[in-house]
Design a protein around this motif. Structure first.
Motif: not given
Length: 356
Positions: A331-349
């Protein structure tokens, strides 16, 4: 798929597809994923196929097809790629789609086919959604897209969704909302809204490879009461149940096709239409904090699975988009983002880890 051999041309009133004799060439991957494909006023195909080591990449301009069409084309591409060298090993050249499907079926404008003019004109005005929280922070340079990917067990993800008595899409929509909420300034009282693309082929029979999707926009206000993760999941579940009905989906489709068919708007020159669409998109984006697209389980014929590790997909975005799909137990989870930081991705995981 002759539609994919089209080029996009600019008319006085609208863009249109034109068949071409251009042939696609497979190339080694050189550009970052989600780079521009469509170049205005240039006669070129609207998709690319590249490779990097043992990874095949298919990229397409969204005007050509939607997620469902892109998945179908990718499956066909991978099937043929594997069949050529492995037919001697017993792989069968299995058709992936009903062989009675015609090119006309592939190229049907299903929005036009299912548009009900009478229903569109009697539809009551829809309740206007409140403006949502908008993502802030340092943005990446134009053309630079942040990519972040993780792989989970499909069976574990299904089991966890079942534990909450919801679908995987509901579960991960709630997790994304909570991940964004953690980064928000507490002075901002607006709800968080996630746009969820909806495959209209599930509600109206269609074999089209052209775009045929709608969307729903569940929201959650984190400033009312003590909200647990279960509260967010329950709210998203209720929103899905309310909006994912054939009647609701068709009402929304009729409303937007009605706008497209407005004779006054159709008579506006293209350059003015483009300005109007940009303005409308800017206004509409206020109802969305981020986007989550789930194309679901991708399946291949018997025998082909052994040669494939997993599938994954990304969508270009001016904000932040979560994309998911599964193949077998990957099951592959993929983010694309125009934001410079990855805090939301970190929180999600982290949230997924916390719920087990």
């Amino acid at each position: 798929y002759p539609l994919f051999q089209s080029v996009l041309r600019k008319g006085f009133f609208w863009f249109y597809f034109e068949k071409s004799d251009l042939r696609p060439l497979v190339k080694e991957e050189q550009k970052p994923p989600c780079s521009n494909i469509y170049i205005r006023d240039k006669k070129s195909l609207l998709f690319e196929v590249t490779y990097y080591k043992n990874r095949i990449s298919f990229e397409t301009f969204h005007a050509l097809t939607d997620g469902t069409g892109a998945v179908e084309f990718t499956r066909e591409l991978v099937k043929n790629y594997l069949y050529l060298p492995h037919q001697a090993d017993g792989l069968a050249n299995v058709p992936l789609r009903d062989e009675t499907t015609t090119n006309n079926d592939f190229e049907t404008d299903s929005f036009d086919k299912y548009y009900d003019k009478a229903e569109a004109h009697k539809n009551a005005p829809k309740e206007k959604l409140p403006k949502t929280y908008q993502l802030h922070g340092h943005m990446r340079e134009p053309g630079d897209m942040g990519l972040n990917q993780a792989v989970y067990s499909t069976s574990a993800m299904l089991a966890k969704a079942k534990e909450f008595n919801v679908s995987i899409t509901v579960l991960l929509t709630a997790a994304l909302m909570c991940a964004i909420d953690e980064e928000r300034n507490i002075r901002n009282k607006k709800p968080i809204g996630i746009m969820i693309p909806v495959n209209l082929r599930k509600y109206m029979k269609s074999d089209t490879m052209m775009n045929f999707f709608g969307w729903i926009s569940p929201q959650f206000d984190f400033h009312h009461g003590e909200n647990t993760f279960k509260d967010v999941v329950q709210s998203v579940r209720e929103s899905f149940a309310k909006n994912l009905t054939r009647e609701s989906v068709m009402d929304k489709m009729n409303t937007f096709v009605k706008i497209e068919k407005n004779p006054f708007l159709r008579g506006i020159p293209l350059e003015l239409k483009i300005l109007s669409m940009k303005l409308a998109a800017s206004v509409a984006s206020g109802e969305t904090t981020a986007v989550y697209s789930n194309v679901g389980a991708i399946r291949m014929p018997d025998g082909y699975e052994a040669y494939i590790d997993r599938f994954g997909f990304f969508v270009s975005t001016p904000k932040l988009q979560l994309c998911t799909c599964s193949f077998e137990d990957e099951f592959t989870v993929s983010f694309t983002s125009a934001l410079a930081n990855e805090n939301i991705e970190r929180n999600f995981y982290r949230i997924l880890k916390e719920i087990g």
